[in-house]
Design a protein around this motif. Structure first.
Motif, short mmCIF file in Angstrom:
data_model
loop_
_atom_site.label_atom_id
_atom_site.label_comp_id
_atom_site.label_asym_id
_atom_site.label_seq_id
_atom_site.Cartn_x
_atom_site.Cartn_y
_atom_site.Cartn_z
N ARG A 180 4.27 24.60 -1.46
CA ARG A 180 5.42 24.72 -0.54
C ARG A 180 5.19 23.89 0.71
O ARG A 180 6.10 23.26 1.23
CB ARG A 180 5.65 26.19 -0.17
N ASN A 181 3.94 23.90 1.20
CA ASN A 181 3.63 23.12 2.40
C ASN A 181 3.82 21.63 2.13
O ASN A 181 4.36 20.91 2.96
CB ASN A 181 2.20 23.43 2.86
N LEU A 182 3.37 21.16 0.97
CA LEU A 182 3.57 19.75 0.62
C LEU A 182 5.06 19.42 0.60
O LEU A 182 5.49 18.40 1.14
CB LEU A 182 2.97 19.44 -0.75
N LEU A 183 5.85 20.30 0.00
CA LEU A 183 7.28 20.04 -0.14
C LEU A 183 8.02 20.02 1.20
O LEU A 183 9.12 19.48 1.29
CB LEU A 183 7.91 21.06 -1.09
N GLU A 184 7.41 20.58 2.24
CA GLU A 184 8.04 20.54 3.57
C GLU A 184 8.01 19.14 4.16
O GLU A 184 8.94 18.75 4.88
CB GLU A 184 7.33 21.51 4.52
N THR A 185 6.97 18.37 3.90
CA THR A 185 6.87 17.02 4.47
C THR A 185 7.10 15.91 3.45
O THR A 185 7.29 14.76 3.84
CB THR A 185 5.49 16.79 5.13
N TYR A 186 7.10 16.25 2.18
CA TYR A 186 7.22 15.22 1.15
C TYR A 186 8.52 14.42 1.25
O TYR A 186 8.49 13.19 1.14
CB TYR A 186 7.04 15.85 -0.23
N PRO A 187 9.67 15.06 1.48
CA PRO A 187 10.89 14.26 1.62
C PRO A 187 10.82 13.25 2.78
O PRO A 187 11.28 12.11 2.65
CB PRO A 187 11.99 15.29 1.86
N ALA A 188 10.22 13.66 3.89
CA ALA A 188 10.07 12.75 5.03
C ALA A 188 9.15 11.58 4.65
O ALA A 188 9.44 10.42 4.97
CB ALA A 188 9.51 13.49 6.24
N THR A 245 0.84 -1.20 0.00
CA THR A 245 0.00 0.00 0.00
C THR A 245 0.87 1.25 0.00
O THR A 245 0.57 2.22 -0.69
CB THR A 245 -0.93 -0.01 1.23
N GLU A 246 1.96 1.20 0.75
CA GLU A 246 2.83 2.36 0.85
C GLU A 246 3.43 2.74 -0.50
O GLU A 246 3.52 3.93 -0.83
CB GLU A 246 3.95 2.11 1.88
N ILE A 247 3.82 1.75 -1.30
CA ILE A 247 4.37 2.03 -2.63
C ILE A 247 3.27 2.58 -3.53
O ILE A 247 3.49 3.51 -4.31
CB ILE A 247 5.01 0.76 -3.24
N TRP A 248 2.08 2.03 -3.43
CA TRP A 248 0.94 2.52 -4.20
C TRP A 248 0.67 3.99 -3.85
O TRP A 248 0.48 4.82 -4.74
CB TRP A 248 -0.28 1.64 -3.90
N VAL A 249 0.67 4.31 -2.56
CA VAL A 249 0.45 5.69 -2.12
C VAL A 249 1.59 6.59 -2.60
O VAL A 249 1.36 7.73 -3.01
CB VAL A 249 0.26 5.78 -0.58
N ILE A 283 8.61 10.30 1.66
CA ILE A 283 9.34 9.41 0.75
C ILE A 283 10.35 8.57 1.53
O ILE A 283 10.45 7.35 1.33
CB ILE A 283 10.04 10.21 -0.36
N ALA A 284 11.10 9.21 2.41
CA ALA A 284 12.12 8.49 3.20
C ALA A 284 11.48 7.40 4.06
O ALA A 284 12.01 6.28 4.16
CB ALA A 284 12.89 9.48 4.07
N ILE A 285 10.36 7.72 4.68
CA ILE A 285 9.69 6.73 5.53
C ILE A 285 9.18 5.56 4.70
O ILE A 285 9.33 4.40 5.09
CB ILE A 285 8.57 7.39 6.36
#
Length: 134
Positions: free
Chosen positions: A62-70, A8-12, A72-74
């Motif tokens: 910009r708000n999305l980009l603040e948490t998006y790297p986290a 599911t995580e990869i799908w998301v 992806i990493a998770i």
């Protein structure tokens, strides 16, 4: 445990890329008042759109980009460690749904609800982290 290819995580993660592209397109196309000459230029001259939605879409991106790297990493860490599924999958879906709702609520200019939806997306990330770390 699901396989990495079917998790599911990869799908998301895949759908989150669609969300990112959609948000980039929304913020780009909502600045139409700047005119095609400026929008197709290297934009050396700083100009700001007067369109309220353009500003909101830009800030939402910009708000999305603040948490998006986290996020992806998770997701990558969950797949690598084989800890996909369960509350991690639930958290990923919560994060994605909340991020989609966030764009709509931000565009509509609903401040308190926008913050609550952001909080829900953060809870989604925390659920993923709990699965990863414990």
């Amino acid at each position: 445990m699901e396989t990495a290819a079917a998790s599911t995580e990869i799908w998301v993660l895949g759908w989150s890329a669609v969300l990112l592209i959609a948000q980039v397109c929304l913020q780009a196309t909502s600045s139409y008042d700047l005119g095609p000459k400026y929008l197709l230029s290297p934009r050396d001259e700083k100009r700001v759109s007067r369109n309220v939605l353009a500003g909101r879409f830009k800030r939402a991106l910009r708000n999305l980009l603040e948490t998006y790297p986290a996020f992806i990493a998770i997701v990558v860490a969950l797949v690598v460690t084989g800890k996909t599924g369960g509350i991690a999958a639930t958290g990923a879906v919560i994060w994605l749904v909340a991020r989609v709702v966030f764009v709509a609520v931000y565009a509509a200019g609903i401040p308190l609800l926008r913050t609550l939806v952001w909080l829900v997306s953060t809870i989604g990330l925390l659920l993923m982290l709990v699965r990863l770390l414990f």
